[in-house]
Design a protein around this motif. Sequence first.
Motif, PDB file in Angstrom:
ATOM      1  N   ARG A   1       0.819  -1.234   0.073  1.00 25.88           N
ATOM      2  CA  ARG A   1       0.041   0.075   0.025  1.00 25.88           C
ATOM      3  C   ARG A   1       0.748   1.301  -0.082  1.00 25.88           C
ATOM      4  NH1 ARG A   1      -4.426  -0.959  -1.870  1.00 25.88           N
ATOM      5  NH2 ARG A   1      -4.895   1.180  -1.261  1.00 25.88           N
ATOM      6  N   TRP A   2       2.202   1.070  -0.386  1.00 31.16           N
ATOM      7  CA  TRP A   2       3.114   2.435  -0.352  1.00 31.16           C
ATOM      8  C   TRP A   2       2.491   3.423  -0.892  1.00 31.16           C
ATOM      9  CZ3 TRP A   2       6.726   3.278   3.171  1.00 31.16           C
ATOM     10  CH2 TRP A   2       7.741   4.371   2.724  1.00 31.16           C
ATOM     11  N   SER A   3       2.187   3.215  -2.124  1.00 32.41           N
ATOM     12  CA  SER A   3       1.887   4.330  -3.121  1.00 32.41           C
ATOM     13  C   SER A   3       0.656   5.149  -2.742  1.00 32.41           C
ATOM     14  CB  SER A   3       1.830   3.882  -4.675  1.00 32.41           C
ATOM     15  OG  SER A   3       1.427   5.057  -5.333  1.00 32.41           O
ATOM     16  N   ALA A   4      -0.528   4.574  -2.191  1.00 29.86           N
ATOM     17  CA  ALA A   4      -1.621   4.721  -1.837  1.00 29.86           C
ATOM     18  C   ALA A   4      -1.467   5.449  -0.540  1.00 29.86           C
ATOM     19  CB  ALA A   4      -2.800   3.437  -1.530  1.00 29.86           C
ATOM     20  N   LEU A   5      -0.738   4.944   0.464  1.00 31.43           N
ATOM     21  CA  LEU A   5      -0.486   5.572   1.727  1.00 31.43           C
ATOM     22  C   LEU A   5       0.338   6.875   1.723  1.00 31.43           C
ATOM     23  CD1 LEU A   5       0.875   2.407   3.692  1.00 31.43           C
ATOM     24  CD2 LEU A   5      -1.133   3.944   4.128  1.00 31.43           C
ATOM     25  N   LEU A   6       1.113   7.019   0.692  1.00 30.77           N
ATOM     26  CA  LEU A   6       1.789   8.335   0.445  1.00 30.77           C
ATOM     27  C   LEU A   6       0.633   9.272  -0.081  1.00 30.77           C
ATOM     28  CD1 LEU A   6       5.194   7.258  -1.215  1.00 30.77           C
ATOM     29  CD2 LEU A   6       4.970   8.433   0.926  1.00 30.77           C
ATOM     30  N   THR A   7      -0.021   8.896  -0.920  1.00 26.71           N
ATOM     31  CA  THR A   7      -0.780   9.845  -1.487  1.00 26.71           C
ATOM     32  C   THR A   7      -1.989  10.293  -0.562  1.00 26.71           C
ATOM     33  OG1 THR A   7      -0.853   8.782  -3.785  1.00 26.71           O
ATOM     34  CG2 THR A   7      -2.567  10.168  -3.437  1.00 26.71           C
ATOM     35  N   ALA A   8      -2.362   9.349   0.302  1.00 26.89           N
ATOM     36  CA  ALA A   8      -3.395   9.864   1.511  1.00 26.89           C
ATOM     37  C   ALA A   8      -2.779  10.728   2.411  1.00 26.89           C
ATOM     38  CB  ALA A   8      -4.000   8.775   2.000  1.00 26.89           C
ATOM     39  N   THR A   9      -1.321  10.394   2.537  1.00 30.51           N
ATOM     40  CA  THR A   9      -0.524  11.426   3.530  1.00 30.51           C
ATOM     41  C   THR A   9      -0.385  12.707   2.950  1.00 30.51           C
ATOM     42  OG1 THR A   9       0.518   9.248   4.399  1.00 30.51           O
ATOM     43  CG2 THR A   9       1.604  11.455   4.616  1.00 30.51           C
ATOM     44  N   LEU A  10      -0.004  12.782   1.630  1.00 32.35           N
ATOM     45  CA  LEU A  10       0.316  14.128   0.970  1.00 32.35           C
ATOM     46  C   LEU A  10      -0.976  14.914   1.092  1.00 32.35           C
ATOM     47  CD1 LEU A  10       2.259  15.569  -0.786  1.00 32.35           C
ATOM     48  CD2 LEU A  10       1.457  14.690  -2.507  1.00 32.35           C
ATOM     49  N   ASN A  11      -2.041  14.304   0.581  1.00 31.43           N
ATOM     50  CA  ASN A  11      -3.344  15.248   0.459  1.00 31.43           C
ATOM     51  C   ASN A  11      -4.483  14.262   0.195  1.00 31.43           C
ATOM     52  OD1 ASN A  11      -5.519  16.862  -1.004  1.00 31.43           O
ATOM     53  ND2 ASN A  11      -3.940  18.247  -0.947  1.00 31.43           N
ATOM     54  N   GLY A  12      -5.389  14.320   1.349  1.00 28.88           N
ATOM     55  CA  GLY A  12      -6.675  13.811   1.328  1.00 28.88           C
ATOM     56  C   GLY A  12      -7.615  13.906   0.248  1.00 28.88           C
ATOM     57  N   ASP A  13      -7.737  15.160  -0.381  1.00 26.94           N
ATOM     58  CA  ASP A  13      -8.491  15.251  -1.537  1.00 26.94           C
ATOM     59  C   ASP A  13      -8.031  14.580  -2.760  1.00 26.94           C
ATOM     60  OD1 ASP A  13     -10.655  16.811  -0.092  1.00 26.94           O
ATOM     61  OD2 ASP A  13      -9.422  18.601  -0.481  1.00 26.94           O
ATOM     62  N   LEU A  14      -6.780  14.890  -2.858  1.00 25.78           N
ATOM     63  CA  LEU A  14      -6.028  14.271  -4.083  1.00 25.78           C
ATOM     64  C   LEU A  14      -6.233  12.645  -3.996  1.00 25.78           C
ATOM     65  CD1 LEU A  14      -3.983  14.513  -6.577  1.00 25.78           C
ATOM     66  CD2 LEU A  14      -2.091  14.357  -4.844  1.00 25.78           C
ATOM     67  N   ALA A  15      -6.053  12.324  -2.903  1.00 28.46           N
ATOM     68  CA  ALA A  15      -6.272  10.826  -2.608  1.00 28.46           C
ATOM     69  C   ALA A  15      -7.531  10.309  -3.227  1.00 28.46           C
ATOM     70  CB  ALA A  15      -5.974  10.249  -1.233  1.00 28.46           C
ATOM     71  N   MET A  16      -8.536  10.962  -2.799  1.00 23.07           N
ATOM     72  CA  MET A  16      -9.910  10.765  -3.167  1.00 23.07           C
ATOM     73  C   MET A  16     -10.310  10.830  -4.737  1.00 23.07           C
ATOM     74  SD  MET A  16     -11.868   9.660  -0.437  1.00 23.07           S
ATOM     75  CE  MET A  16     -13.552  10.206  -1.185  1.00 23.07           C
ATOM     76  N   ALA A  17      -9.523  11.893  -5.297  1.00 23.61           N
ATOM     77  CA  ALA A  17      -9.494  11.870  -6.827  1.00 23.61           C
ATOM     78  C   ALA A  17      -8.994  10.796  -7.363  1.00 23.61           C
ATOM     79  CB  ALA A  17      -8.956  13.191  -7.176  1.00 23.61           C
ATOM     80  N   SER A  18      -8.005  10.318  -6.804  1.00 24.22           N
ATOM     81  CA  SER A  18      -7.352   9.274  -7.687  1.00 24.22           C
ATOM     82  C   SER A  18      -7.882   7.882  -7.291  1.00 24.22           C
ATOM     83  CB  SER A  18      -5.501   9.337  -6.923  1.00 24.22           C
ATOM     84  OG  SER A  18      -5.057  10.638  -7.119  1.00 24.22           O
ATOM     85  N   GLY A  19      -8.907   7.717  -6.445  1.00 20.00           N
ATOM     86  CA  GLY A  19      -9.536   6.676  -6.241  1.00 20.00           C
ATOM     87  C   GLY A  19      -8.896   5.986  -5.012  1.00 20.00           C
ATOM     88  N   VAL A  20      -8.267   6.713  -4.043  1.00 21.54           N
ATOM     89  CA  VAL A  20      -7.719   6.129  -2.866  1.00 21.54           C
ATOM     90  C   VAL A  20      -8.494   6.669  -1.574  1.00 21.54           C
ATOM     91  CG1 VAL A  20      -5.853   6.032  -1.186  1.00 21.54           C
ATOM     92  CG2 VAL A  20      -5.456   5.947  -3.608  1.00 21.54           C
TER      93      VAL A  20
END
Length: 265
Positions: A144-163
């Motif tokens: 889950r490394w990539s998804a965890l990084l995305t969620a840590t960086l920006n929650g809205d960006l993560a949601m937009a990326s399907g995370v």
Amino acid sequence: MFDDFLVRAAFAGLGIAIAAAPLGCFVVWRRMAYFGDATSHAAILGVALSLALSISVFTGALAVALVMALTVHALSGRGYAMDTLLGVLAHSALAVGLVAASFLQGVRIDLMAYLFGDILAVSKNDLLIIWCGAALVVSLMAARWSALLTATLNGDLAMASGVDPKREQLILTVCLAVVVAVAIKVVGVLLIVAMLIIPAAGARPLARNPESMALIAATLGGLSAILGLQVSLEYDTPTGPSIVCVAAGLFVLSVTFGRLTQRAR
């Protein structure tokens, strides 16, 4: 090979370092130190329950750590001041655990060993549990490394990326509970968070990307375990605190080196 208690202690320390390194990076990035405190302090209640029910200490500590971590996860974002909530839960769980331990009749319990660790008493079964827990945590973090990084960086960006940020937070919560359960024998409940945070914080000035930070944190954690064990044997000091003291020293060296390097540039 594992008949030598020093070898078992060294491998136990290395296992904890490997498990704590990637998770510690996210604890630092997400500022989850108090979250780790609440989870680790709850583990002493798990120790008391496991002794009362005659089950594995690992099982009891893991169960209670998971309950605490999931409770904090469920309450997050619901209008509570998180620093206050975590402070209440952390110290209440530790106090309840200590009180519960005092009611155990006919059970000999060394609270100091569980509070500050007893790495020299690690058995072959303990070593197996530590390395299985480390393998589980590292596997989950790698998957889950990539998804965890995305969620840590920006929650809205993560949601937009399907995370789903909540799902990734839950994964971190489970990993934290596992690390707490396997590390209790090595550094104790009061020092677990130190082994999560200090190597990761020390790796930060030396790292160029998140992956290198995790690798450097694992290296610093492993060095802390080996050198702390040596210091403990040489000067007859408590092993768990000695490991954390060495980690703190390596942190100071890494920060100093990082600043000198920046000035040189």
